[in-house]
Design a protein around this motif. Structure first.
Motif, PDB file in Angstrom:
ATOM      1  N   ASP A   1       0.713  -1.051  -0.153  1.00 10.68           N
ATOM      2  CA  ASP A   1       0.045  -0.420  -0.096  1.00 10.68           C
ATOM      3  C   ASP A   1       1.219   1.391  -0.291  1.00 10.68           C
ATOM      4  OD1 ASP A   1      -2.226  -1.708   2.341  1.00 10.68           O
ATOM      5  OD2 ASP A   1      -2.083  -1.076   0.022  1.00 10.68           O
TER       6      ASP A   1
ATOM      7  N   LYS B   1       2.761   4.451  -1.528  1.00 16.22           N
ATOM      8  CA  LYS B   1       2.720   4.423  -2.915  1.00 16.22           C
ATOM      9  C   LYS B   1       4.429   5.751  -3.366  1.00 16.22           C
ATOM     10  CE  LYS B   1      -0.948   6.989  -4.638  1.00 16.22           C
ATOM     11  NZ  LYS B   1      -1.541   8.332  -5.489  1.00 16.22           N
TER      12      LYS B   1
ATOM     13  N   THR C   1       2.111   2.228  -6.545  1.00 10.98           N
ATOM     14  CA  THR C   1       1.681   1.631  -5.239  1.00 10.98           C
ATOM     15  C   THR C   1       2.187   0.682  -5.228  1.00 10.98           C
ATOM     16  OG1 THR C   1      -0.147   3.629  -5.389  1.00 10.98           O
ATOM     17  CG2 THR C   1      -0.974   2.113  -4.582  1.00 10.98           C
TER      18      THR C   1
ATOM     19  N   ARG D   1       0.664  -2.965  -4.744  1.00 10.41           N
ATOM     20  CA  ARG D   1      -0.408  -3.934  -4.145  1.00 10.41           C
ATOM     21  C   ARG D   1       0.140  -5.284  -3.846  1.00 10.41           C
ATOM     22  NH1 ARG D   1      -4.135   0.607  -3.719  1.00 10.41           N
ATOM     23  NH2 ARG D   1      -4.355   1.903  -5.676  1.00 10.41           N
TER      24      ARG D   1
END
Lengths: 117, 115
Positions: free
Chosen positions: A54, A56, A65, A67
């Motif tokens: 999470d 960035k 970002t 993920r």
């Protein structure tokens, strides 16, 4: 073993267009993720990074970002310039739970970006 | 800081000759990496060192390739004998392992052409 897959290139855009370069990875543990950029005739330079899910990373208008649920780290920029023409590499580095990297980077195959005026 | 320094920047040699590429890492960095870049194979890690000790040389293509790091400020990659398929750009990179803030700094590369 660990691997990184980038979208096929080359990518050709007009100036001020939106950019997305997809990157997905396969890794166990707690990888850190990076985007490197290589301008013509030069070595690679770190563009941005993210060390945990999470997070960035952002730099020079580029963003990505981390993920974990989709094992992705897509690179985006809202408005590209001619000077962004380069080769972009997604990479990962394994690290321990505390975030300390083991040193070795695994790179994707690179995506050539050309931006026309 | 001057960054990672590589020499020569360009090397043209004939098949069968010995080639030595040189790298000076950023002062204080404890990791050093050698990469090879070609259109066909992309960017490949050949070998890397930590505190001057080779950690992983599984990427070295064959016995014709050897790398040394005699001290913290110098490393060489040697190809003997060279072959046309060794033509590529060879990059050296260094990094400092520092709690998650580690990143690799690349040199400008050596473009090797073997004829």
């Amino acid at each position: 073993g660990d691997s990184v897959t980038q979208m096929e290139g080359p990518v050709t855009l007009s100036e001020e267009a939106f950019l997305t370069i997809n990157c997905t990875y396969t890794a166990t543990g707690y990888p850190s993720l990076f985007w490197y950029v290589q301008y013509p005739g030069e070595g690679l330079q770190l563009l941005l990074k993210a060390t945990k899910a999470d997070d960035k990373g952002s730099n020079k208008g580029f963003e990505a970002t981390y993920r974990k649920e989709t094992t992705s780290f897509h690179l985006e920029k809202g408005s590209v310039q001619v000077s962004d023409s380069a080769v972009y590499f997604c990479a990962l580095s394994q690290a321990n739970a505390g975030g300390t990297s083991y040193g070795k980077l695994t790179f994707g195959q690179g995506t050539i970006l050309t931006v026309h005026p | 800081d001057a960054g990672v320094i590589q020499s020569p920047r360009h090397e043209v040699t004939e098949m069968g000759q010995e080639v030595t590429l040189r790298c000076k890492p950023i002062s204080g960095h404890d990791y050093l990496f050698w990469y090879r870049q070609t259109m066909m194979r992309g960017l490949e890690l050949l070998i890397y060192f930590n505190n001057n000790v080779p950690i992983d040389d599984s990427g070295m293509p064959e016995d014709r390739f050897s790398a040394k790091m005699p001290n913290a400020s110098f490393s060489t990659l040697k190809i003997q004998p060279s072959e046309p398929r060794d033509s590529a750009v060879y990059f050296c990179a260094s990094s400092l392992r520092a709690g998650g803030k580690y990143e690799q700094y690349f040199g400008p590369g050596t473009r090797l052409t073997v004829t």
